[in-house]
Design a protein around this motif. Structure first.
Motif, PDB file in Angstrom:
ATOM      1  N   GLN A  26      49.373  30.513  44.225  1.00 45.78           N
ATOM      2  CA  GLN A  26      48.991  31.039  42.915  1.00 45.78           C
ATOM      3  C   GLN A  26      47.475  31.189  42.816  1.00 45.78           C
ATOM      4  O   GLN A  26      46.968  32.189  42.292  1.00 45.78           O
ATOM      5  N   THR A  78      46.359  34.086  45.460  1.00 46.60           N
ATOM      6  CA  THR A  78      46.752  35.453  45.107  1.00 46.60           C
ATOM      7  C   THR A  78      46.406  35.808  43.659  1.00 46.60           C
ATOM      8  O   THR A  78      46.543  36.976  43.269  1.00 46.60           O
ATOM      9  N   ARG A  79      45.999  34.803  42.852  1.00 47.32           N
ATOM     10  CA  ARG A  79      45.718  34.997  41.433  1.00 47.32           C
ATOM     11  C   ARG A  79      46.950  35.522  40.686  1.00 47.32           C
ATOM     12  O   ARG A  79      46.826  36.284  39.725  1.00 47.32           O
ATOM     13  N   LEU A  80      48.095  35.115  41.154  1.00 49.80           N
ATOM     14  CA  LEU A  80      49.363  35.514  40.541  1.00 49.80           C
ATOM     15  C   LEU A  80      50.033  34.254  40.007  1.00 49.80           C
ATOM     16  O   LEU A  80      50.674  33.511  40.750  1.00 49.80           O
ATOM     17  N   SER A 127      52.495  33.962  37.858  1.00 45.67           N
ATOM     18  CA  SER A 127      53.959  34.089  37.745  1.00 45.67           C
ATOM     19  C   SER A 127      54.478  34.926  38.904  1.00 45.67           C
ATOM     20  O   SER A 127      54.509  36.162  38.829  1.00 45.67           O
ATOM     21  N   PRO A 128      54.847  34.282  40.001  1.00 42.73           N
ATOM     22  CA  PRO A 128      55.347  35.039  41.154  1.00 42.73           C
ATOM     23  C   PRO A 128      56.657  35.754  40.821  1.00 42.73           C
ATOM     24  O   PRO A 128      57.385  35.355  39.913  1.00 42.73           O
ATOM     25  N   GLN A 129      56.918  36.801  41.567  1.00 49.85           N
ATOM     26  CA  GLN A 129      58.136  37.593  41.349  1.00 49.85           C
ATOM     27  C   GLN A 129      59.360  36.825  41.836  1.00 49.85           C
ATOM     28  O   GLN A 129      59.399  36.383  42.971  1.00 49.85           O
ATOM     29  N   PHE A 157      55.093  36.403  46.482  1.00 50.00           N
ATOM     30  CA  PHE A 157      53.681  36.593  46.174  1.00 50.00           C
ATOM     31  C   PHE A 157      53.162  37.828  46.910  1.00 50.00           C
ATOM     32  O   PHE A 157      53.759  38.259  47.906  1.00 50.00           O
ATOM     33  N   PHE A 158      52.019  38.356  46.412  1.00 43.20           N
ATOM     34  CA  PHE A 158      51.399  39.524  47.043  1.00 43.20           C
ATOM     35  C   PHE A 158      49.920  39.226  47.281  1.00 43.20           C
ATOM     36  O   PHE A 158      49.211  38.778  46.375  1.00 43.20           O
ATOM     37  N   GLN A 159      49.497  39.459  48.508  1.00 43.53           N
ATOM     38  CA  GLN A 159      48.101  39.277  48.893  1.00 43.53           C
ATOM     39  C   GLN A 159      47.663  40.548  49.613  1.00 43.53           C
ATOM     40  O   GLN A 159      47.854  40.698  50.806  1.00 43.53           O
TER      41      GLN A 159
END
Length: 323
Positions: A24, A27-29, A31-33, A228-230
């Protein structure tokens, strides 16, 4: 078609919260998908058996095909809580996909993957062929359901579809020996056949579609996790569930299937991959490989990303040797 670059890893359940928190922040996400997929593994019903001749190489290959859609558990499944095999409070149930009488539209992804490229690689390089379709599920008359001979020997799998097993007719030959004949071989092994007369002699249209394509179901599994997306990299953390056939009478539910973990140690599997549109785009493949190596080095103190064994990713159908 995509060209996939892949690294994999695994973590014990005790490191899940730490891993999620780290990803988190990276990736600064916040709330992951979520990921909730159901996959049917299918095999060609009639396996191609070439005639072996000296000096002639067989260029025809057949592959297992994966058919994937989404699923819902009906309850909020918290992955941070470990699932205990004998604990009824942590039981997971899913709705049956192939037993309803109402038309339901579902999006399916049909996937065939080639064996990863051999040789010295910094990550797995694999070509994947996919096709997505929207299918309106319905119960269709199928009076002559037959199991292809090539998947009859222990490969065919009974899933949650309900097809009534017809009454067996006993015939007597000229020698007085009795013989049982039946036209249907598919029956749910976890519950009795539905008593609804509208379902009698009917089968789900998607399963009939697979049969018309020449494929039979040999396995199934459910996947639950987060994504997650990076940059161009997709990072997935998940657990795999399979059908639990050891269901007590108190847990039995004709409308739902009970699941259990494939790995009862509660280990999480991790995939980090990049999909390249063309396998001939050497520049993107080279850059994608460098990006995965950077991610591997960045997370080395959290978990170790490795190249999966290409032989375990070989989805080609192999002929059984005669004994």
């Amino acid at each position: 078609m995509v060209h996939q670059l892949l690294l994999v890893s695994s973590i014990p359940h005790s490191k899940y919260v730490q891993t999620i928190s780290t990803l988190q922040a990276m990736t600064r996400l916040l709330s992951p998908q979520p990921i909730s997929t159901y996959t049917l593994v299918t095999k060609p019903s009639y396996v191609f058996k070439p005639k072996f001749e000296p000096g002639k190489v067989n260029q025809i290959e057949q592959y297992y095909m994966k058919c994937t859609t989404t699923w819902e558990s009906g309850v909020d499944l918290d992955l941070a809580i470990p699932l205990i095999a004998d604990d009824e409070t942590s039981s997971v149930f899913v709705e049956r996909l192939f037993s309803g009488n109402e038309e339901v539209e579902r999006t399916w992804t049909l996937q065939i993957s080639d064996i990863p490229i051999a040789g010295k690689q910094v990550c797995s390089n694999q070509t994947i062929y996919e096709s997505t379709l929207i299918h309106a599920h319905a119960r269709i008359e199928d009076s002559e359901i037959k199991k292809p001979s090539d998947i009859a020997d222990g490969d065919a799998m009974e899933i949650d579809d309900k097809v009534e097993e017809p009454n067996k007719e006993v015939k007597t030959d000229s020698n007085g020996a009795s013989e049982e004949s039946s036209t249907s071989i598919v029956k749910s092994h976890s519950s009795d056949v539905s008593n609804d007369p509208d379902l009698t002699g009917r089968k789900d249209s998607f399963l009939l579609l697979l049969e018309s394509l020449g494929y039979g179901v040999v396995n199934q599994y459910w996947l639950k996790g987060v994504r997650f997306f990076q940059g161009d990299i997709v990072i997935e953390i998940f657990k795999i569930f399979i059908r639990d056939d050891n269901v007590s009478s108190t847990d039995a539910n004709n409308n739902k299937i009970k699941l259990k973990l494939l790995d009862e140690s509660n280990t999480f599997q991790i995939k980090a991959y990049i999909n390249i549109p063309k396998s001939t785009d050497i520049e993107q493949i080279s850059q994608g490989s460098k990006d995965l190596l950077k991610l591997q080095d960045l997370l080395k103190n959290l978990f170790k990303l490795e190249i999966p064994d290409r032989m375990f990713m070989d989805s080609r159908v192999t002929l059984k040797k005669a004994t």
